[in-house]
Design a protein around this motif. Structure first.
Motif, PDB file in Angstrom:
ATOM      1  N   ALA A   1      -3.466  -7.058 -84.747  1.00 15.21           N
ATOM      2  CA  ALA A   1      -4.727  -7.601 -85.256  1.00 15.21           C
ATOM      3  C   ALA A   1      -5.896  -7.043 -84.448  1.00 15.21           C
ATOM      4  O   ALA A   1      -5.715  -6.198 -83.567  1.00 15.21           O
ATOM      5  CB  ALA A   1      -4.701  -9.120 -85.194  1.00 15.21           C
ATOM      6  N   ASP A   2      -7.095  -7.521 -84.759  1.00 11.91           N
ATOM      7  CA  ASP A   2      -8.296  -7.014 -84.091  1.00 11.91           C
ATOM      8  C   ASP A   2      -9.135  -8.154 -83.522  1.00 11.91           C
ATOM      9  O   ASP A   2     -10.365  -8.073 -83.497  1.00 11.91           O
ATOM     10  CB  ASP A   2      -9.126  -6.157 -85.049  1.00 11.91           C
ATOM     11  N   PHE A   3      -8.497  -9.207 -83.037  1.00 11.36           N
ATOM     12  CA  PHE A   3      -9.222 -10.318 -82.451  1.00 11.36           C
ATOM     13  C   PHE A   3      -9.726  -9.957 -81.055  1.00 11.36           C
ATOM     14  O   PHE A   3      -9.101  -9.169 -80.343  1.00 11.36           O
ATOM     15  CB  PHE A   3      -8.329 -11.560 -82.363  1.00 11.36           C
ATOM     16  N   THR A   4     -10.847 -10.574 -80.684  1.00 12.48           N
ATOM     17  CA  THR A   4     -11.344 -10.448 -79.318  1.00 12.48           C
ATOM     18  C   THR A   4     -10.973 -11.741 -78.581  1.00 12.48           C
ATOM     19  O   THR A   4      -9.911 -12.288 -78.821  1.00 12.48           O
ATOM     20  CB  THR A   4     -12.858 -10.190 -79.322  1.00 12.48           C
ATOM     21  N   SER A   5     -11.835 -12.228 -77.700  1.00 11.28           N
ATOM     22  CA  SER A   5     -11.536 -13.477 -76.990  1.00 11.28           C
ATOM     23  C   SER A   5     -11.744 -14.655 -77.938  1.00 11.28           C
ATOM     24  O   SER A   5     -12.853 -14.853 -78.446  1.00 11.28           O
ATOM     25  CB  SER A   5     -12.445 -13.627 -75.772  1.00 11.28           C
ATOM     26  N   ILE A   6     -10.715 -15.426 -78.187  1.00 11.45           N
ATOM     27  CA  ILE A   6     -10.781 -16.545 -79.123  1.00 11.45           C
ATOM     28  C   ILE A   6     -11.253 -17.794 -78.382  1.00 11.45           C
ATOM     29  O   ILE A   6     -10.743 -18.122 -77.309  1.00 11.45           O
ATOM     30  CB  ILE A   6      -9.415 -16.773 -79.779  1.00 11.45           C
ATOM     31  N   THR A   7     -12.237 -18.467 -78.960  1.00  8.42           N
ATOM     32  CA  THR A   7     -12.740 -19.695 -78.350  1.00  8.42           C
ATOM     33  C   THR A   7     -12.219 -20.947 -79.044  1.00  8.42           C
ATOM     34  O   THR A   7     -12.091 -21.989 -78.409  1.00  8.42           O
ATOM     35  CB  THR A   7     -14.280 -19.717 -78.347  1.00  8.42           C
ATOM     36  N   SER A   8     -11.905 -20.859 -80.339  1.00 10.47           N
ATOM     37  CA  SER A   8     -11.336 -22.015 -81.036  1.00 10.47           C
ATOM     38  C   SER A   8     -10.775 -21.594 -82.384  1.00 10.47           C
ATOM     39  O   SER A   8     -11.180 -20.568 -82.956  1.00 10.47           O
ATOM     40  CB  SER A   8     -12.379 -23.132 -81.224  1.00 10.47           C
ATOM     41  N   ILE A   9      -9.835 -22.396 -82.881  1.00  2.31           N
ATOM     42  CA  ILE A   9      -9.244 -22.207 -84.212  1.00  2.31           C
ATOM     43  C   ILE A   9      -9.288 -23.554 -84.923  1.00  2.31           C
ATOM     44  O   ILE A   9      -8.859 -24.567 -84.365  1.00  2.31           O
ATOM     45  CB  ILE A   9      -7.794 -21.698 -84.135  1.00  2.31           C
ATOM     46  N   HIS A  10      -9.801 -23.571 -86.153  1.00  2.00           N
ATOM     47  CA  HIS A  10      -9.926 -24.810 -86.913  1.00  2.00           C
ATOM     48  C   HIS A  10      -9.273 -24.639 -88.279  1.00  2.00           C
ATOM     49  O   HIS A  10      -9.428 -23.596 -88.926  1.00  2.00           O
ATOM     50  CB  HIS A  10     -11.400 -25.187 -87.109  1.00  2.00           C
ATOM     51  N   LYS A  11      -8.578 -25.674 -88.725  1.00  2.00           N
ATOM     52  CA  LYS A  11      -7.973 -25.626 -90.055  1.00  2.00           C
ATOM     53  C   LYS A  11      -8.952 -26.179 -91.077  1.00  2.00           C
ATOM     54  O   LYS A  11      -9.526 -27.257 -90.892  1.00  2.00           O
ATOM     55  CB  LYS A  11      -6.676 -26.433 -90.086  1.00  2.00           C
ATOM     56  N   LEU A  12      -9.147 -25.429 -92.157  1.00  2.00           N
ATOM     57  CA  LEU A  12     -10.013 -25.855 -93.253  1.00  2.00           C
ATOM     58  C   LEU A  12      -9.197 -26.684 -94.259  1.00  2.00           C
ATOM     59  O   LEU A  12      -7.965 -26.718 -94.192  1.00  2.00           O
ATOM     60  CB  LEU A  12     -10.644 -24.625 -93.913  1.00  2.00           C
TER      61      LEU A  12
END
Length: 237
Positions: A103-114
């Motif tokens: 993948a091409d993610f950088t530093s992740i700060t949060s993940i939320h489910k919609l």
């Protein structure tokens, strides 16, 4: 655990995740070696130092419902000046098997489910596009899963499935730039500025503040205000 809780910066306390992160980091290091068959693992980090490259020990980020996790290795490469680099991999479950994709993610700060089996992922990055200028960047992207594919979904008019901005270090703001997701209102709010001193020799900041509302499976831009701060005129007075 509530569905909106972010588990960014999770300590690698699970042995399997630690081993996976170590495997990905080693593979990245080997990619910098001309002939890694002649180099021991203990020698590789010192060779990277000579090349002015550093790689973090890595982190793993979990979806709030544990349906997927993302491994991120962050690094830095230095020439005339230093710039960051990221490498990431997403693992998710498909029926009875696990799917792994680069993948091409950088530093992740949060993940939320919609509400509709989609996820909004918040990221942070930085860079130094010129010797006299650095930038901080914020990103929000919406993804979902379909069979063995990862789908991206537009935010506003951006068809690439990502809303992002980079703010120059010369911008004057009373608070740090941000993108935030609110679970109750289902809104993305943002604040950032741009300065045109380097690109156009104009000491002008444009400050943008706005919000997206999640409606029928899409983030729609509800409003945006733009404030122009011409600092060159202020200095002339």
């Amino acid at each position: 655990m509530s569905s909106h809780t972010s588990q960014s910066n999770v300590a690698l306390n699970q042995n399997s995740d630690s081993l996976i992160v170590a495997k990905y980091r080693l593979a990245l290091i080997r990619g910098y070696m001309e002939d890694d068959s002649l180099v021991t693992e203990s020698e590789m980090d010192s060779i990277l130092q000579e090349m002015r490259i550093s790689l973090s020990s890595g982190e793993v980020f979990y979806a709030p419902d544990s349906t997927f996790k993302i491994y991120v290795i962050e690094g830095e490469s230095c020439g005339g000046y230093c710039n960051p680099l990221w490498s990431s991999y997403i693992h998710y479950n498909l029926k009875s098997k696990q799917v792994i994709k680069e993948a091409d993610f950088t530093s992740i700060t949060s993940i939320h489910k919609l509400p509709d089996e989609k996820y909004v992922i918040m990221e942070h990055s930085y860079g130094r596009p010129a010797s006299v200028m650095s930038v901080v960047c914020n990103h929000a992207r919406v993804i979902s899963f379909q069979n063995d594919s990862i789908l991206t979904h537009s935010i506003g008019n951006n068809s690439e499935g990502k809303f992002e901005f980079c703010q120059q270090n010369t911008v004057q703001l009373e608070e740090e730039p941000y993108i935030r997701y609110d679970l109750k209102s289902k809104r993305l709010t943002y604040l950032y500025g741009n300065n045109y001193g380097y690109s156009h020799d104009l000491d002008i900041d444009t400050i943008r503040q706005g919000q997206f509302q999640y409606v029928n499976g899409k983030f729609i831009l509800e409003k945006e205000t733009i404030t122009v701060n011409d600092r060159s005129q202020t200095e002339d007075k």
